[in-house]
Design a protein around this motif. Structure first.
Motif, short mmCIF file in Angstrom:
data_model
loop_
_atom_site.label_atom_id
_atom_site.label_comp_id
_atom_site.label_asym_id
_atom_site.label_seq_id
_atom_site.Cartn_x
_atom_site.Cartn_y
_atom_site.Cartn_z
N PRO A 1 0.81 -1.22 0.00
CA PRO A 1 0.00 0.00 0.00
C PRO A 1 0.85 1.27 0.00
CG PRO A 1 -0.84 -1.58 1.60
CD PRO A 1 0.47 -2.12 1.12
N ALA A 2 0.35 2.30 -0.69
CA ALA A 2 1.08 3.56 -0.82
C ALA A 2 1.37 4.21 0.52
CB ALA A 2 0.30 4.51 -1.72
N ASN A 3 0.51 3.99 1.51
CA ASN A 3 0.69 4.64 2.81
C ASN A 3 1.49 3.80 3.80
OD1 ASN A 3 -1.19 2.69 3.42
ND2 ASN A 3 -2.62 4.07 4.45
N GLN A 4 2.13 2.73 3.32
CA GLN A 4 2.98 1.91 4.18
C GLN A 4 4.04 2.78 4.86
OE1 GLN A 4 3.31 -1.73 4.64
NE2 GLN A 4 4.78 -1.09 6.19
N ARG A 5 4.25 2.58 6.15
CA ARG A 5 5.31 3.28 6.88
C ARG A 5 6.49 2.32 7.11
NH1 ARG A 5 2.91 7.91 9.45
NH2 ARG A 5 1.22 8.51 8.03
N ASP A 6 7.68 2.89 7.17
CA ASP A 6 8.85 2.06 7.43
C ASP A 6 9.11 1.96 8.93
OD1 ASP A 6 10.22 4.39 8.22
OD2 ASP A 6 11.21 4.64 6.28
N LYS A 7 10.22 1.38 9.31
CA LYS A 7 10.55 1.16 10.72
C LYS A 7 10.60 2.46 11.51
CE LYS A 7 14.61 -0.38 13.39
NZ LYS A 7 15.94 -1.03 13.27
N PHE A 8 10.89 3.57 10.84
CA PHE A 8 11.03 4.85 11.52
C PHE A 8 9.76 5.70 11.44
CE2 PHE A 8 15.24 3.42 10.28
CZ PHE A 8 15.88 3.44 11.51
N GLY A 9 8.67 5.07 10.99
CA GLY A 9 7.39 5.75 10.96
C GLY A 9 7.20 6.71 9.80
N GLU A 10 8.11 6.64 8.82
CA GLU A 10 8.00 7.52 7.66
C GLU A 10 7.50 6.74 6.45
OE1 GLU A 10 10.95 11.09 7.86
OE2 GLU A 10 12.14 9.27 8.02
N THR A 11 6.95 7.48 5.48
CA THR A 11 6.40 6.83 4.29
C THR A 11 7.46 5.97 3.60
OG1 THR A 11 4.78 8.58 4.01
CG2 THR A 11 5.28 7.24 2.07
N PHE A 12 7.06 4.76 3.28
CA PHE A 12 7.95 3.71 2.78
C PHE A 12 8.61 4.06 1.45
CE2 PHE A 12 8.25 -0.21 0.19
CZ PHE A 12 9.05 -1.01 1.00
N GLY A 13 7.86 4.70 0.54
CA GLY A 13 8.41 4.88 -0.80
C GLY A 13 8.44 3.54 -1.51
N SER A 14 9.29 3.37 -2.47
CA SER A 14 9.37 2.05 -3.10
C SER A 14 10.72 1.81 -3.71
CB SER A 14 8.23 1.85 -4.11
OG SER A 14 8.08 2.89 -5.01
N GLY A 15 10.79 1.39 -4.97
CA GLY A 15 12.02 0.80 -5.45
C GLY A 15 12.74 1.54 -6.55
N SER A 16 13.77 2.31 -6.20
CA SER A 16 14.71 2.78 -7.21
C SER A 16 15.71 1.67 -7.53
CB SER A 16 15.44 4.03 -6.74
OG SER A 16 14.62 5.16 -6.86
N VAL B 1 10.42 -7.11 -11.31
CA VAL B 1 10.50 -5.72 -11.76
C VAL B 1 9.64 -4.88 -10.83
CG1 VAL B 1 10.17 -4.12 -13.68
CG2 VAL B 1 10.77 -6.52 -14.15
N GLY B 2 10.22 -3.83 -10.26
CA GLY B 2 9.49 -3.00 -9.30
C GLY B 2 9.40 -1.55 -9.75
N ASN B 3 8.37 -0.86 -9.25
CA ASN B 3 8.20 0.55 -9.59
C ASN B 3 8.80 1.45 -8.52
OD1 ASN B 3 6.28 0.22 -7.54
ND2 ASN B 3 4.79 1.57 -8.51
N ALA C 1 -3.71 10.95 -5.85
CA ALA C 1 -3.52 9.51 -6.06
C ALA C 1 -2.77 8.86 -4.90
CB ALA C 1 -2.76 9.26 -7.36
N ASP C 2 -3.07 7.59 -4.68
CA ASP C 2 -2.28 6.72 -3.82
C ASP C 2 -1.62 5.69 -4.73
OD1 ASP C 2 -2.60 7.27 -0.88
OD2 ASP C 2 -4.72 7.20 -1.45
N VAL C 3 -0.32 5.87 -4.99
CA VAL C 3 0.40 5.00 -5.92
C VAL C 3 1.11 3.92 -5.11
CG1 VAL C 3 2.14 4.87 -7.73
CG2 VAL C 3 0.68 6.90 -7.55
N ASP C 4 0.62 2.71 -5.20
CA ASP C 4 1.21 1.60 -4.46
C ASP C 4 2.60 1.25 -4.99
OD1 ASP C 4 -1.13 1.37 -3.00
OD2 ASP C 4 -1.90 -0.33 -4.17
N THR C 5 3.43 0.70 -4.12
CA THR C 5 4.62 -0.01 -4.57
C THR C 5 4.12 -1.29 -5.25
OG1 THR C 5 6.02 0.82 -2.80
CG2 THR C 5 6.68 -1.26 -3.82
#
Length: 492
Positions: free
Chosen positions: A48-63, A450-452, A474-478
């Motif tokens: 999900p686009a609103n996934q948070r990481d370990k530090f509570g910030e938006t996860f982002g995705s894959g460069s 392949v990831g976005n 928009a909510d753009v999922d990973t």
């Protein structure tokens, strides 16, 4: 894994020269006695686009993406393993922020469908199940935080084994991470756009070495190295001039990087042409460069080969020639690699809905001119105004996988083009990784993940101490797409 056999590489070069791409079926590349086959999509997954990481910030995705082959295993019809997913410099709207560069670890469970099969409607996009297990902050060689802030004109002077490095106004090393390679000892190579440098980090995320590219690729303004990407942070001024005079173009660094299957060579590719090589215009930036390093001593990479790679061209919506910049590579040997190239400005979350070019291409450098250490690494342009120097033979390209193929996408409830909804592919597909299907009956078959890169676009975002809602609503999922491919000669 080991090299593609040398005879296969010679056949690859010959077949590319003799047979036009149109002579082959869309799902295969014939190589005079050997065939690389794309068996199509076999799985899709989302975070999900609103996934948070370990530090509570938006996860982002894959460069960038890397799989750990040591723990990739099969359990009946499913697979499991560990994925490293590398975000870039954070959510940017009006310039860059003091986002702390990091790396996300994911536990992956993958249940593919048979090639060509259509999953049931309730399982179309759940073939890849990805769960966040950890987030690792990337720190500098002294253990201090790094930053996504544009470095403007600041430079940390060379010291010891470290070259000069991009440095933000707050004194932190600036990183815009794009690709990752995991080594067997747990250390990692990470390439970035600011330098554009190749960094090596410990398994704990501490910078332990850095490699600067040839002088021709270092961004220069007024005769001095200036690593700004013209994305100033809050209250900061834009660089003068906004674009480098020579060297990598803004936001066009070492976007693709991969280790050869035998572990001997590291290949890094500039996203598009350097400024002096036609990179000063979107229509002439075709001739980029592939750098091949001897990786025997990971702390001291040695440039041993360098080739010109002619990026794919296509006709854009205005009927004009456009160049598809590359976003990632997977090495097949020191002379061949897969390259993902794409257009920009189209996809879910943006105004444009239909991408005109997203393709994974086979690149063969076996007959290309080696320019490493030549005048082209100093002040001689490879392709002034986009016209390739006649002394240079570039690498050869053959299309392999069309990511925009709607016949393939529709089996998984996805599409390219209108309607511009969450099932329309997002703009940026920038990460790839290859793992075995672990089937003794199919020893040459692999899953190509392949990831976005979703650019942190969500309506429920949080980063650098503040909540945000991405423009456009928009909510753009990973997302992950997984292709099954046959590549002869890549046995472990």
């Amino acid at each position: 894994m080991r090299h593609l056999p040398s005879i296969l590489l010679r056949l690859l070069a010959t077949s590319m020269a003799i047979f036009p791409a149109a002579a082959f079926a869309d799902n295969s590349v014939a190589i005079s006695g050997a065939t690389l086959v794309n068996k199509g999509l076999v799985g899709v997954g989302r975070i999900p686009a609103n996934q948070r990481d370990k530090f509570g910030e938006t996860f982002g995705s894959g460069s960038g993406m890397a799989m750990n082959p040591a723990d990739w295993s099969r359990d009946g019809n499913s697979y499991k393993g560990t994925m490293l997913l590398l975000p870039d410099r954070g959510y940017n709207v009006a310039g860059t922020t003091d986002y702390r560069p990091r790396l996300n670890m994911l536990s992956i469970r993958f249940t593919p469908v048979a090639p060509g099969a259509t999953p049931s409607a309730d399982k179309q996009q759940s073939g890849v199940e990805a769960a966040l297990t950890d987030t690792l902050l990337l720190v500098d060689d002294k253990g201090a935080d790094t930053t996504g802030l544009d470095p403007q004109s600041d430079v940390r002077a060379a010291a010891g084994d470290f070259p000069m490095l991009p440095q933000a106004a707050n004194g932190k090393i600036s990183l815009d991470n794009e690709a990752i390679v995991r080594l067997a000892d747990g250390t990692m190579f990470i390439s970035d756009e600011y330098g554009p440098n190749i960094y090596r980090f410990s398994a704990e995320g501490r910078m332990i070495s850095a490699t600067q590219p040839p002088a021709a690729l270092v961004p220069m303004r007024h005769g001095k190295a200036n690593f700004s990407s013209n994305n100033p942070g809050p209250g900061a001024q834009a660089p003068d001039p906004k674009d480098p005079d020579t060297g990598r173009q803004n936001n066009q660094g070492l976007e693709g990087m991969a280790l050869t299957p035998d572990g001997k060579f590291l290949i890094a590719v500039l996203q598009s042409a350097a400024r002096q090589d036609g990179g000063d215009s979107s229509s002439t930036r075709q001739n980029t460069r592939a750098l091949v390093y001897d990786a025997a001593d990971p702390a001291h990479l040695k440039l041993v080969h360098e080739y010109v790679v002619p990026l794919p061209v296509f006709t854009n919506a205005k009927g004009k020639k456009a160049v598809a910049a590359q976003s990632e590579i997977v090495a097949l040997s020191d002379k061949a690699f897969l390259m993902l190239a794409r257009d920009s400005g189209n996809g879910y979350g943006l105004d444009g809905d239909t991408s005109l070019y997203r393709n994974i291409t086979v690149v063969d450098t076996s007959a290309a001119t080696d320019i490493a250490g030549s005048g082209f690494d100093a002040d001689k342009a490879v392709a002034p105004k986009g016209v390739l120097d006649p002394s240079i033979t570039p690498a050869k390209l053959t299309p392999f996988i069309d990511i925009n193929d709607n016949a393939n996408l529709s089996r998984f409830g996805l599409h390219n083009g209108a309607p511009n909804d969450r099932n329309n592919l997002s703009e940026k597909w920038e990460a790839m990784a290859l793992v075995s299907v672990l089937d003794p009956k199919l020893p040459d078959d692999y899953f190509l993940f392949v990831g976005n890169d979703n650019d942190f676009l969500t309506q429920d975002g949080f980063q650098v101490g503040a909540s945000y809602k991405a423009e456009g609503g928009a909510d753009v999922d990973t997302m992950f797409q997984v292709f099954q491919v046959t590549i002869p000669g890549l046995h472990k």
